[in-house]
Scaffold this active site. Structure first.
Site, PDB file in Angstrom:
ATOM      1  N   GLU A   6      65.046 -37.853  62.028  1.00 50.02           N
ATOM      2  CA  GLU A   6      65.511 -36.412  60.915  1.00 50.02           C
ATOM      3  C   GLU A   6      65.354 -35.539  61.297  1.00 50.02           C
ATOM      4  O   GLU A   6      65.089 -34.466  60.791  1.00 50.02           O
ATOM      5  CB  GLU A   6      64.739 -36.904  59.106  1.00 50.02           C
ATOM      6  CG  GLU A   6      64.499 -38.424  58.918  1.00 50.02           C
ATOM      7  CD  GLU A   6      64.191 -38.208  57.368  1.00 50.02           C
ATOM      8  OE1 GLU A   6      63.135 -37.785  57.128  1.00 50.02           O
ATOM      9  OE2 GLU A   6      63.867 -39.469  56.812  1.00 50.02           O
ATOM     10  N   ASN A  45      67.057 -41.544  64.692  1.00 48.40           N
ATOM     11  CA  ASN A  45      67.104 -42.640  63.426  1.00 48.40           C
ATOM     12  C   ASN A  45      67.095 -41.246  62.392  1.00 48.40           C
ATOM     13  O   ASN A  45      66.725 -39.998  62.392  1.00 48.40           O
ATOM     14  CB  ASN A  45      65.603 -43.074  62.828  1.00 48.40           C
ATOM     15  CG  ASN A  45      66.032 -44.344  61.907  1.00 48.40           C
ATOM     16  OD1 ASN A  45      66.659 -44.631  61.909  1.00 48.40           O
ATOM     17  ND2 ASN A  45      64.850 -43.488  60.792  1.00 48.40           N
ATOM     18  N   HIS A  95      70.399 -45.126  53.046  1.00 43.60           N
ATOM     19  CA  HIS A  95      69.868 -44.834  51.673  1.00 43.60           C
ATOM     20  C   HIS A  95      70.975 -44.545  51.235  1.00 43.60           C
ATOM     21  O   HIS A  95      71.596 -43.835  51.134  1.00 43.60           O
ATOM     22  CB  HIS A  95      68.495 -43.637  51.751  1.00 43.60           C
ATOM     23  CG  HIS A  95      67.878 -44.626  52.691  1.00 43.60           C
ATOM     24  ND1 HIS A  95      67.029 -45.612  52.190  1.00 43.60           N
ATOM     25  CD2 HIS A  95      67.037 -44.361  53.635  1.00 43.60           C
ATOM     26  CE1 HIS A  95      65.859 -45.637  52.851  1.00 43.60           C
ATOM     27  NE2 HIS A  95      65.775 -44.654  53.463  1.00 43.60           N
ATOM     28  N   GLU A 137      67.886 -48.796  57.217  1.00 48.51           N
ATOM     29  CA  GLU A 137      66.580 -48.424  56.154  1.00 48.51           C
ATOM     30  C   GLU A 137      67.387 -48.061  54.609  1.00 48.51           C
ATOM     31  O   GLU A 137      67.341 -47.889  53.763  1.00 48.51           O
ATOM     32  CB  GLU A 137      66.136 -47.044  56.162  1.00 48.51           C
ATOM     33  CG  GLU A 137      64.729 -46.365  57.038  1.00 48.51           C
ATOM     34  CD  GLU A 137      64.413 -45.228  57.165  1.00 48.51           C
ATOM     35  OE1 GLU A 137      64.386 -44.628  56.082  1.00 48.51           O
ATOM     36  OE2 GLU A 137      63.295 -44.977  58.604  1.00 48.51           O
ATOM     37  N   ASP A 172      69.061 -49.193  51.321  1.00 46.07           N
ATOM     38  CA  ASP A 172      69.326 -49.647  50.037  1.00 46.07           C
ATOM     39  C   ASP A 172      70.200 -49.192  49.471  1.00 46.07           C
ATOM     40  O   ASP A 172      70.591 -48.106  49.744  1.00 46.07           O
ATOM     41  CB  ASP A 172      67.922 -49.253  49.304  1.00 46.07           C
ATOM     42  CG  ASP A 172      67.136 -48.109  50.151  1.00 46.07           C
ATOM     43  OD1 ASP A 172      68.232 -47.227  50.065  1.00 46.07           O
ATOM     44  OD2 ASP A 172      65.584 -47.625  49.460  1.00 46.07           O
TER      45      ASP A 172
HETATM   46  C1  XIL Z   1      58.883 -43.937  52.936  1.00 44.98           C
HETATM   47  C2  XIL Z   1      58.730 -44.558  52.239  1.00 44.98           C
HETATM   48  O1  XIL Z   1      58.996 -45.786  51.904  1.00 44.98           O
HETATM   49  C3  XIL Z   1      57.722 -43.912  51.602  1.00 44.98           C
HETATM   50  O2  XIL Z   1      56.378 -45.687  51.119  1.00 44.98           O
HETATM   51  C4  XIL Z   1      56.474 -42.764  51.540  1.00 44.98           C
HETATM   52  O3  XIL Z   1      56.170 -42.412  50.755  1.00 44.98           O
HETATM   53  C5  XIL Z   1      57.629 -41.869  52.490  1.00 44.98           C
HETATM   54  O4  XIL Z   1      58.524 -42.427  53.053  1.00 44.98           O
HETATM   55  N1  XIL Z   1      63.962 -41.401  55.284  1.00 44.98           N
HETATM   56  C6  XIL Z   1      62.605 -42.858  56.163  1.00 44.98           C
HETATM   57  C7  XIL Z   1      60.897 -43.874  55.623  1.00 44.98           C
HETATM   58  O5  XIL Z   1      62.271 -43.037  57.404  1.00 44.98           O
HETATM   59  O6  XIL Z   1      60.429 -43.463  56.735  1.00 44.98           O
HETATM   60  C8  XIL Z   1      60.772 -43.317  54.226  1.00 44.98           C
HETATM   61  O7  XIL Z   1      59.945 -44.244  53.963  1.00 44.98           O
HETATM   62  C9  XIL Z   1      61.894 -42.837  53.891  1.00 44.98           C
HETATM   63  C10 XIL Z   1      63.278 -42.436  54.221  1.00 44.98           C
END
Ligand code: XIL
Length: 483
Positions: free
Chosen positions: A162, A202, A239, A268, A270
């Site tokens: 990020e 990432n 996401h 990641e 969802d």
């Molecule tokens: C999130 C986790 O799911 C949570 O449990 C934590 O509180 C915060 O981080 N991008 C990422 C992940 O790269 O590491 C993040 O995960 C979600 C967004």
């Protein structure tokens, strides 16, 4: 690590095996059209993985652990390998919860992605208060410390997470303020710390090809590739929650990144209310791109999600499959054959070039890796361990199955198990007619040792991965195609 069993060697079995005909004639291939019943197995049919984020604190929940171990073949630690978890005090590393996840996963035949080494968020307090050259050095030390612990064990690392802002420029952060070269320094440090692991950048909101942030990241990867900064993969967090959704040009984004010479992965995933069309669409985009190597969802059940109010995952709170699960499974099952693998290992190892194979032989190709069972450097020495390597059609990858179940290479050297227990080396050795040199090539794609009953197994997919014996677990890292 897996528990070791004793290496008791059973008595010699001579002449007890049914005669098998010559190599090509006896191969019983797994049915390529059979639909797989789990996400991991379905993805493996095309050489991909299907993973989930795992929280160490939930592993004691039997529904969670059962569903996760059954469905997935890749794991990402949701928080346990982040900087605040792994280096809570400067120079004092803590791997307890990260290792809990690593051990849980690998004991079940699942692989692990590392997440993440350099990030503006979830830094330990001491790091947050650093800046300038002190922070730069702390970042380098952190990468070295964590990667040394997991050296040789992980499928990939999200080295930098990020680092871009929505407008396509660099995100302002304490890391960015150490100098614009912080990202390439992180990648160069990572490559030196563990040359065997794939190194990924990432980020989120880089799924829409026309979005400024996507272009910003794309230009950085292009620049890195042109200047030889070591990078192997781009993780698109995917996401489609919190107001985002599947863009129609997602596949264009994936193929455009891939065309730069990197693997891509959805890291990641969802989706708000687990829209079946968006889940099917994102899966289809990945399977349509040969270098899209896998998909990871960000949690198992809706209640496990960091955005649980959007019910964004593939299993409900009872661990039941949702409609989106079926849409993903179907898209994976409909995918074509294994994608072409990248031509070199992460570290850029070149392949040996031994002599031409004799006729009547074939290759043994790993279902997960697409790579060939290979004798390193075309060695003919007894005790040389066999490995996975890019298929090259040469004699050190040309195997024949004899009527007495020997798998021979170079005509007269046998595939040999150095022991019978989990983790036993698989090597070449002068043929001796014993049971540790006899193999059953099974219809489900596994190759089992007659002496041990255990499966030929690899821990990873890269060039140089050594082959061993392990308890058969039904996973793709134990399936091979003989051709
Ligand atoms: C999130 C986790 O799911 C949570 O449990 C934590 O509180 C915060 O981080 N991008 C990422 C992940 O790269 O590491 C993040 O995960 C979600 C967004």
């Amino acid at each position: 690590m897996p528990t070791r069993r004793s290496l008791r060697v059973r008595p010699l079995i001579v002449g007890a095996v049914a005669a098998v005909a010559a190599f090509g004639a006896v191969l019983v291939m797994p049915d390529a059209n059979a639909a797989a019943g789990t996400l991991g197995a379905a993805a493996a049919q095309s050489g991909r993985y299907f993973g989930t984020a795992i929280a160490a604190s939930r592993l004691g929940d039997s529904t969670y652990a059962t569903v996760a171990a059954r469905e997935f073949n890749m794991v990402t630690a949701e928080n346990e390998m982040k900087p605040d978890a792994t280096e809570p005090q400067r120079g004092q590393f803590s791997f307890n919860s990260g290792d809990q996840i690593y051990n849980w996963a690998t004991q079940r035949g699942l692989k692990v992605r590392g997440h993440t080494l350099a990030w503006h968020a979830q830094q330990p307090g001491w790091m947050q208060s650093l800046g300038g050259s002190a922070l730069r050095q702390a970042m380098i030390d952190h990468i070295n410390g964590v990667m040394a612990h997991y050296r040789g064990k992980l499928a990939a690392w999200d080295v930098v997470n990020e680092a871009f802002a929505e407008n396509g420029s660099r995100r302002s952060s304490n890391l960015q303020s150490t100098g614009n070269d912080w990202i390439e320094v992180a990648f160069r440090t990572a490559r030196a710390a563990d040359p065997s692991v794939k190194l990924c950048y990432n980020d989120y909101n880089i799924e829409n090809w026309t979005y400024a942030k996507t272009q910003g990241v794309y230009n950085m990867i292009k620049d890195f590739k042109s200047r030889g900064v070591p990078i192997d993969c781009v993780g698109l967090q995917t996401h489609f929650t919190g107001g985002s959704s599947l863009p129609s040009n997602f596949q264009t984004t994936l193929s455009s990144f891939a065309a730069l010479g990197v693997d891509v992965a959805l890291t990641e995933v969802d989706v708000t209310n687990a829209s079946t069309s968006q889940y099917a669409g994102l899966t289809q985009a990945c399977v349509n791109v040969p270098r899209c190597i896998g998909i990871t969802v960000w949690g198992v059940r809706d209640g496990d999600s960091w955005r649980s109010s959007e019910s964004p995952l593939l299993f409900d709170n009872g661990g039941n499959k949702k409609a989106a699960y079926t849409s993903v499974l179907n898209a994976l099952n409909a995918a074509g054959p294994a994608p072409t693998t990248s031509p070199t290992s992460p570290g850029g190892t070149t392949s040996p070039s031994p002599s031409t194979p004799p006729s009547g032989t074939g290759r043994i190709v790993g279902a997960q890796s697409g790579r060939c069972l290979d004798v390193p450097n075309a060695s003919q020495n007894n005790g040389t361990r066999v490995q996975l390597y890019d298929c090259n059609g040469q004699a050190n990858q040309a195997w024949a199955l004899s009527s007495s179940r020997q798998l021979t290479v170079y005509g007269n050297v046998c595939l040999d198990a150095a022991g019978a227990g989990n983790g036993s080396a698989v090597q070449i050795y002068s043929c001796n007619g014993q049971a540790n040199q006899q193999w059953n090539v099974n219809s489900n794609g596994t190759i089992t040792g007659v002496q041990s009953g255990r499966c030929l197994d690899v821990w990873g997919t890269g060039n140089g991965q050594q082959v061993q014996l392990y308890d058969c677990n039904g996973q793709a890292n134990q399936r091979f195609t003989l051709s």
